[in-house]
Motif scaffolding. Structure first.
Motif, mmCIF file in Angstrom:
data_model
loop_
_atom_site.group_PDB
_atom_site.id
_atom_site.type_symbol
_atom_site.label_atom_id
_atom_site.label_comp_id
_atom_site.label_asym_id
_atom_site.label_seq_id
_atom_site.Cartn_x
_atom_site.Cartn_y
_atom_site.Cartn_z
ATOM 1 N N GLY A 26 0.823 -1.200 0.000
ATOM 2 C CA GLY A 26 0.000 0.000 0.000
ATOM 3 C C GLY A 26 0.861 1.254 0.000
ATOM 4 N N GLN A 27 0.201 2.404 0.064
ATOM 5 C CA GLN A 27 0.882 3.694 0.080
ATOM 6 C C GLN A 27 1.195 4.086 1.513
ATOM 7 O OE1 GLN A 27 1.656 4.339 -3.570
ATOM 8 N NE2 GLN A 27 1.517 6.317 -2.574
ATOM 9 N N VAL A 28 2.443 4.496 1.743
ATOM 10 C CA VAL A 28 2.817 5.031 3.042
ATOM 11 C C VAL A 28 3.041 6.530 2.856
ATOM 12 C CG1 VAL A 28 5.263 4.471 2.688
ATOM 13 C CG2 VAL A 28 4.398 4.857 4.994
ATOM 14 N N ILE A 29 2.531 7.307 3.788
ATOM 15 C CA ILE A 29 2.503 8.768 3.604
ATOM 16 C C ILE A 29 3.130 9.475 4.795
ATOM 17 C CG2 ILE A 29 0.978 10.777 3.282
ATOM 18 C CD1 ILE A 29 -1.094 8.817 2.085
ATOM 19 N N ASN A 30 3.907 10.491 4.482
ATOM 20 C CA ASN A 30 4.421 11.410 5.497
ATOM 21 C C ASN A 30 4.279 12.832 4.958
ATOM 22 O OD1 ASN A 30 5.833 12.569 7.736
ATOM 23 N ND2 ASN A 30 7.686 12.644 6.451
ATOM 24 N N GLY A 31 3.234 13.534 5.389
ATOM 25 C CA GLY A 31 2.981 14.885 4.899
ATOM 26 C C GLY A 31 2.791 14.878 3.386
ATOM 27 N N ILE A 48 -3.841 4.394 8.441
ATOM 28 C CA ILE A 48 -3.582 4.044 9.839
ATOM 29 C C ILE A 48 -2.241 4.642 10.256
ATOM 30 C CG2 ILE A 48 -3.253 2.146 11.472
ATOM 31 C CD1 ILE A 48 -4.869 0.383 9.524
ATOM 32 N N PRO A 49 -2.189 5.402 11.338
ATOM 33 C CA PRO A 49 -0.919 6.011 11.761
ATOM 34 C C PRO A 49 -0.010 4.987 12.464
ATOM 35 C CG PRO A 49 -2.659 6.609 13.285
ATOM 36 C CD PRO A 49 -3.323 5.819 12.189
ATOM 37 N N PHE A 50 1.276 5.050 12.138
ATOM 38 C CA PHE A 50 2.276 4.198 12.778
ATOM 39 C C PHE A 50 3.427 5.071 13.267
ATOM 40 C CE2 PHE A 50 0.017 1.188 10.181
ATOM 41 C CZ PHE A 50 0.048 -0.005 10.905
ATOM 42 N N LYS A 51 3.861 4.832 14.483
ATOM 43 C CA LYS A 51 4.966 5.596 15.059
ATOM 44 C C LYS A 51 6.296 4.898 14.738
ATOM 45 C CE LYS A 51 6.733 7.425 19.438
ATOM 46 N NZ LYS A 51 6.518 7.495 20.905
ATOM 47 N N ASN A 71 5.186 10.101 13.079
ATOM 48 C CA ASN A 71 4.096 9.231 12.647
ATOM 49 C C ASN A 71 4.001 9.228 11.124
ATOM 50 O OD1 ASN A 71 3.038 8.247 15.100
ATOM 51 N ND2 ASN A 71 2.043 10.214 15.486
ATOM 52 N N ILE A 72 3.853 8.061 10.551
ATOM 53 C CA ILE A 72 3.576 7.916 9.131
ATOM 54 C C ILE A 72 2.263 7.160 9.001
ATOM 55 C CG2 ILE A 72 5.989 7.988 8.378
ATOM 56 C CD1 ILE A 72 6.000 4.954 8.305
ATOM 57 N N ARG A 73 1.612 7.287 7.843
ATOM 58 C CA ARG A 73 0.312 6.639 7.665
ATOM 59 C C ARG A 73 0.402 5.570 6.582
ATOM 60 N NH1 ARG A 73 -3.368 9.720 10.367
ATOM 61 N NH2 ARG A 73 -5.115 8.616 9.441
ATOM 62 N N PHE A 74 -0.132 4.401 6.901
ATOM 63 C CA PHE A 74 -0.206 3.302 5.943
ATOM 64 C C PHE A 74 -1.666 2.876 5.865
ATOM 65 C CE2 PHE A 74 -0.093 -1.156 4.646
ATOM 66 C CZ PHE A 74 0.803 -1.133 3.588
#
Length: 406
Positions: A109-114, A182-185, A176-179
């Motif tokens: 999936g896509q992982v997002i940071n800002g 869902i946020p993951f630290k 935190n990044i989002r996958f």
């Protein structure tokens, strides 16, 4: 006649026709250079494959579900669900030859940071997975068994993820990044591993507790794979056999039926790839060796010409007491000198070409002493084999007829 005199005569004969001698050597030069280069590339590839597979975890054993024939139709491995927590518990309790085990699930999936995003895979594992894969942390701390129990939203990221989500070089720890929303630290950054044997980027990965992926992303209780580590490399086969027996019992498979799982060791991968690489190396060396045969034919051809040109010289030597063996050795040594000289130039050219391949194309290469020794041996044999018959013809000449030759 002394061997030193024969060497001197042969060398003078070669010097009288430098260009012709060089053109005769050319086939040998190309053949030897090709053989050394091809063997070096093949050996380098084999060594690289072995080191990369060992880098994935030298004692690693992989267990995957396999397809069984059901109702006359064979199911795809990806659709088979046969590995469960019960299997992991059974292996943890009963296995003697393994010292670490980790189930495995993954989702892409896509992982997002800002404003930054990257398509990657999130892998759910146990903390022991790092030990099994021989992975270390560049920064931070690994997640714990308590994180697995609580399905904590924490993760470890690889270098590729770090470079793409934090291109400005900012500190990623604690962010935190989002996958999949869902946020993951981020609690740790994995050390760089590079590409594996299959050309896959091992640093393009996010590791998180397996329960987190199962519950929050995949909604499944099954495992896609199970990874284990044998207590040492010598115990890998015993561990694989032990795992097979334990899982058959856990899955209640009747005697005589096929396994609904597969067990693979790194040794099997190394053996398979090494065998393929060895076959390819031999094939390349044989193709390159054809140039040596062509070069040998060139030596035979030029020695026939030389014998014909020097017929009167042969007759004169025989007339003043030279024996047939002296005449034969003279031409045979000349053929060997041409072949060996071409071999020396070919070795230098082959080593240089190998270094250039490594420098410009970045292919792994390994020049072995055996390949150089083999090349010299082949050159000597080529000189003897293809120079013998022309030399024999010269030694059998009638001195009277040779002196009359125009």
């Amino acid at each position: 006649m002394k061997i030193t005199n024969l060497l001197r005569i042969a060398w003078r004969a070669i010097q009288r026709n430098k260009l012709r001698a060089f053109l005769t050597m050319l086939g040998i030069i190309i053949g030897v250079a090709s053989v050394i280069s091809m063997i070096a590339i093949g050996q380098g590839s084999k060594q690289s494959i072995q080191s990369q597979i060992k880098g994935m975890g030298s004692n690693m054993i992989t267990i995957r579900p396999s397809s069984n024939v059901m109702g006359g139709a064979r199911m795809e491995n990806t659709s088979v669900q046969s590995l469960t927590e019960q299997d992991v518990v059974a292996l943890q309790k009963q296995a003697v030859y393994i010292n670490a085990i980790s189930p495995y699930v993954t989702s892409r999936g896509q992982v997002i940071n800002g404003p930054y995003n990257w398509s990657t895979s999130m892998q759910g594992v146990y903390p022991e997975y790092l030990f099994i894969r021989g992975w270390t942390l560049q920064e931070g701390t690994p997640f714990t068994n308590q994180d697995v129990k609580s399905a904590a939203k924490v993760c470890l990221i690889g270098q590729t993820i770090l470079n793409n989500l934090f291109p400005d070089g900012g500190d990623a720890m604690g962010k935190n990044i989002r996958f999949k929303k869902i946020p993951f630290k981020i609690i740790g950054i994995l050390s760089k591993k590079g590409e594996n044997t299959f050309g896959q980027d091992q640093d393009d990965v996010i590791l998180t507790p397996i329960s987190t992926v199962q519950k929050r992303i995949l909604s499944t209780t099954y495992y896609q794979s199970i990874f284990a580590s044998a207590i040492d490399e010598n115990a890998t086969d015993k561990a694989a056999s032990e795992i097979q027996q334990i899982l058959r019992t856990s899955h209640k498979l009747p005697k005589g039926t096929d396994d609904d799982f597969t067990v693979r060791t790194q040794a099997e991968l190394i053996s398979t790839f090494t065998s393929t690489s060895q076959t390819l190396t031999v094939l390349l060396a044989v193709i390159a060796g054809i140039s040596l045969v062509v070069g040998g034919i060139g030596i035979m051809n030029i020695m026939y010409v030389s014998v014909t040109e020097r017929t009167k010289e042969i007759g004169l030597r025989m007339a003043i007491g030279a024996r047939g063996i002296d005449i034969m050795m003279q031409f045979l040594i000349e053929a060997i000198m041409i072949s060996i000289t071409g071999g020396v130039i070919g070795v230098v050219l082959g080593i240089s070409a190998t270094k250039l391949v490594t420098y410009f194309i970045h292919w792994p290469t390994l020049i072995t002493e055996s390949s150089v020794v083999l090349s010299f041996l082949v050159c000597f044999v080529t000189g003897v084999f293809f120079g013998y018959y022309p030399a024999l013809k010269a030694s059998r000449m009638n001195p009277i007829e040779a002196l009359r030759y125009e």
